[in-house]
Structures are given as C-alpha cells and as structure tokens.
Design a protein around this motif. Structure first.
Motif, PDB file in Angstrom:
ATOM      1  N   ALA A  94      51.262  -0.046 -27.735  1.00  0.00           N
ATOM      2  CA  ALA A  94      50.362  -1.223 -28.435  1.00  0.00           C
ATOM      3  C   ALA A  94      50.386  -1.678 -29.659  1.00  0.00           C
ATOM      4  CB  ALA A  94      49.221  -1.786 -27.028  1.00  0.00           C
ATOM      5  N   ASP A  95      51.145  -2.953 -29.853  1.00  0.00           N
ATOM      6  CA  ASP A  95      51.131  -3.452 -30.806  1.00  0.00           C
ATOM      7  C   ASP A  95      50.645  -4.522 -30.853  1.00  0.00           C
ATOM      8  OD1 ASP A  95      51.640  -4.052 -34.077  1.00  0.00           O
ATOM      9  OD2 ASP A  95      52.385  -5.666 -33.003  1.00  0.00           O
ATOM     10  N   PHE A  96      49.245  -4.985 -31.512  1.00  0.00           N
ATOM     11  CA  PHE A  96      48.220  -6.249 -30.838  1.00  0.00           C
ATOM     12  C   PHE A  96      48.046  -7.103 -32.869  1.00  0.00           C
ATOM     13  CE2 PHE A  96      44.959  -2.900 -31.091  1.00  0.00           C
ATOM     14  CZ  PHE A  96      43.540  -3.805 -31.433  1.00  0.00           C
ATOM     15  N   ALA A  97      47.386  -8.038 -32.494  1.00  0.00           N
ATOM     16  CA  ALA A  97      46.618  -9.362 -32.828  1.00  0.00           C
ATOM     17  C   ALA A  97      45.474  -9.721 -32.731  1.00  0.00           C
ATOM     18  CB  ALA A  97      47.458  -9.525 -34.407  1.00  0.00           C
ATOM     19  N   ILE A  98      44.959  -9.720 -32.857  1.00  0.00           N
ATOM     20  CA  ILE A  98      43.419 -11.047 -33.285  1.00  0.00           C
ATOM     21  C   ILE A  98      42.957 -11.633 -33.980  1.00  0.00           C
ATOM     22  CG2 ILE A  98      40.831 -10.742 -32.632  1.00  0.00           C
ATOM     23  CD1 ILE A  98      41.141  -8.135 -30.963  1.00  0.00           C
ATOM     24  N   LEU A  99      43.496 -12.832 -33.757  1.00  0.00           N
ATOM     25  CA  LEU A  99      42.937 -14.252 -34.645  1.00  0.00           C
ATOM     26  C   LEU A  99      42.413 -14.582 -34.120  1.00  0.00           C
ATOM     27  CD1 LEU A  99      46.779 -14.868 -34.425  1.00  0.00           C
ATOM     28  CD2 LEU A  99      46.129 -13.355 -36.132  1.00  0.00           C
ATOM     29  N   PRO A 100      41.022 -15.304 -35.684  1.00  0.00           N
ATOM     30  CA  PRO A 100      40.175 -16.642 -34.888  1.00  0.00           C
ATOM     31  C   PRO A 100      40.596 -17.666 -35.492  1.00  0.00           C
ATOM     32  CG  PRO A 100      40.594 -15.280 -37.551  1.00  0.00           C
ATOM     33  CD  PRO A 100      41.414 -14.324 -36.961  1.00  0.00           C
ATOM     34  N   VAL A 101      39.874 -18.566 -34.673  1.00  0.00           N
ATOM     35  CA  VAL A 101      40.238 -19.578 -34.415  1.00  0.00           C
ATOM     36  C   VAL A 101      39.352 -20.913 -35.348  1.00  0.00           C
ATOM     37  CG1 VAL A 101      41.633 -21.648 -33.449  1.00  0.00           C
ATOM     38  CG2 VAL A 101      42.589 -19.385 -32.866  1.00  0.00           C
ATOM     39  N   GLY A 102      40.087 -21.705 -36.096  1.00  0.00           N
ATOM     40  CA  GLY A 102      38.300 -22.279 -36.244  1.00  0.00           C
ATOM     41  C   GLY A 102      37.267 -21.703 -37.331  1.00  0.00           C
ATOM     42  N   ILE A 103      38.319 -21.077 -38.044  1.00  0.00           N
ATOM     43  CA  ILE A 103      37.219 -21.065 -39.583  1.00  0.00           C
ATOM     44  C   ILE A 103      38.447 -21.543 -40.710  1.00  0.00           C
ATOM     45  CG2 ILE A 103      36.912 -18.445 -39.016  1.00  0.00           C
ATOM     46  CD1 ILE A 103      39.567 -17.401 -39.925  1.00  0.00           C
TER      47      ILE A 103
ATOM     48  N   SER B 280      38.653 -20.766 -43.704  1.00  0.00           N
ATOM     49  CA  SER B 280      39.302 -20.213 -45.020  1.00  0.00           C
ATOM     50  C   SER B 280      40.969 -19.382 -44.675  1.00  0.00           C
ATOM     51  CB  SER B 280      38.122 -18.678 -44.814  1.00  0.00           C
ATOM     52  OG  SER B 280      38.575 -18.086 -46.060  1.00  0.00           O
ATOM     53  N   THR B 281      40.799 -19.030 -45.275  1.00  0.00           N
ATOM     54  CA  THR B 281      42.824 -18.564 -44.753  1.00  0.00           C
ATOM     55  C   THR B 281      42.552 -16.932 -44.898  1.00  0.00           C
ATOM     56  OG1 THR B 281      42.949 -18.328 -48.015  1.00  0.00           O
ATOM     57  CG2 THR B 281      44.152 -19.856 -45.335  1.00  0.00           C
ATOM     58  N   GLU B 282      41.258 -16.600 -45.616  1.00  0.00           N
ATOM     59  CA  GLU B 282      40.642 -14.635 -45.750  1.00  0.00           C
ATOM     60  C   GLU B 282      40.221 -14.763 -44.991  1.00  0.00           C
ATOM     61  OE1 GLU B 282      40.883 -11.744 -47.706  1.00  0.00           O
ATOM     62  OE2 GLU B 282      41.173 -13.252 -48.865  1.00  0.00           O
ATOM     63  N   LEU B 283      40.862 -13.308 -43.580  1.00  0.00           N
ATOM     64  CA  LEU B 283      40.723 -12.796 -42.823  1.00  0.00           C
ATOM     65  C   LEU B 283      40.134 -11.435 -43.015  1.00  0.00           C
ATOM     66  CD1 LEU B 283      43.684 -13.815 -41.004  1.00  0.00           C
ATOM     67  CD2 LEU B 283      41.654 -14.942 -40.924  1.00  0.00           C
ATOM     68  N   LYS B 284      39.816 -10.487 -43.946  1.00  0.00           N
ATOM     69  CA  LYS B 284      39.898  -8.875 -43.681  1.00  0.00           C
ATOM     70  C   LYS B 284      38.676  -8.726 -43.445  1.00  0.00           C
ATOM     71  CE  LYS B 284      37.837  -9.933 -48.688  1.00  0.00           C
ATOM     72  NZ  LYS B 284      37.756  -9.928 -50.068  1.00  0.00           N
ATOM     73  N   GLU B 285      37.423  -9.957 -43.238  1.00  0.00           N
ATOM     74  CA  GLU B 285      35.991  -8.890 -43.125  1.00  0.00           C
ATOM     75  C   GLU B 285      36.449  -9.161 -41.115  1.00  0.00           C
ATOM     76  OE1 GLU B 285      31.868 -11.790 -41.751  1.00  0.00           O
ATOM     77  OE2 GLU B 285      33.539 -12.677 -43.717  1.00  0.00           O
ATOM     78  N   TYR B 286      37.181  -9.982 -40.511  1.00  0.00           N
ATOM     79  CA  TYR B 286      37.062  -9.655 -39.038  1.00  0.00           C
ATOM     80  C   TYR B 286      38.768  -9.021 -38.839  1.00  0.00           C
ATOM     81  CZ  TYR B 286      35.253 -15.063 -39.967  1.00  0.00           C
ATOM     82  OH  TYR B 286      34.984 -15.990 -39.725  1.00  0.00           O
ATOM     83  N   VAL B 287      38.812  -8.381 -39.695  1.00  0.00           N
ATOM     84  CA  VAL B 287      40.208  -7.947 -39.731  1.00  0.00           C
ATOM     85  C   VAL B 287      39.262  -6.211 -39.215  1.00  0.00           C
ATOM     86  CG1 VAL B 287      42.052  -6.200 -40.272  1.00  0.00           C
ATOM     87  CG2 VAL B 287      42.059  -9.104 -39.903  1.00  0.00           C
ATOM     88  N   THR B 288      38.351  -6.116 -40.218  1.00  0.00           N
ATOM     89  CA  THR B 288      38.042  -4.728 -40.344  1.00  0.00           C
ATOM     90  C   THR B 288      36.885  -4.265 -39.302  1.00  0.00           C
ATOM     91  OG1 THR B 288      38.122  -5.009 -42.866  1.00  0.00           O
ATOM     92  CG2 THR B 288      35.811  -3.368 -41.903  1.00  0.00           C
TER      93      THR B 288
END
Length: 101
Positions: A4-13, A15-23
């Motif tokens: 599987a290939d997946f991406a989880i995207l935070p909504v309503g933040i 900032s354009t910085e996502l490294k904290e969520y990706v990590t």
C-alpha cells in the motif's frame, strides 16, 4: 503480499510545515514492525493481511489526532497481488530496474 501507498494529511493547521506530523505517523508505522519505505510524497508499506495493514494505518492516523488535530485526511492505494508470491516493494522496484536500459 499486500502493498500500500498512503499519505495522512492534517487539516486545519496554520502552517505549511508538516514534518512533525509526518514523523509521528512514520514512527507508528515503524513501531508496527511492518516493512515500509518512506518517500517524499507518502509512505509505502507491506503486510501479509488486511488487518495488520489497516491497523497500522489507523494507528498512524490516530496518532495525529492525539497531537490535537480535529481533522485528518488519509489517502490509501492498495495493490493486493495473489498470482505471485514474494511481490514485495523491493521486488517491484527490482523488476522495473532490470528492464531499464
């Protein structure tokens, strides 16, 4: 082998910085013990069954909610090949690389 290939995207933040969520999400996948490959646009994962696959992704998504998010958007693409054994993520890459000039 299910891949599987997946991406989880935070909504309503705010900032354009996502490294904290990706990590955080990738750490959950790493802790699941399933084989995975982090890419620049998502994460690929291997599992022998749907239960372990979905459980790992669900835990990763829940980890983002635990960070205080109110909404998370997840995209999942699944390849479930049953006509050949051992079609791991690396095997798929190797097959294409062997055909390249």
């Amino acid at each position: 082998m299910i891949t599987a290939d997946f991406a989880i995207l935070p909504v309503g933040i705010n900032s354009t910085e996502l490294k904290e969520y990706v990590t955080k999400a990738v750490q959950v996948i790493k802790d699941s013990g399933l084989n995975y490959q982090l890419t620049a646009m998502g994460t690929q994962i291997e599992a022998d069954d749907y239960e372990s696959l979905y459980q790992a992704i669900a835990k990763a998504q829940e980890a983002l909610f635990d960070m205080g998010l109110g909404r998370v958007y997840t995209v999942i693409k699944i390849d479930d090949r049953r006509d050949k054994d051992g079609r791991t993520l690396q095997a798929k890459i190797d097959t294409v690389n062997e055909l390249l000039d």
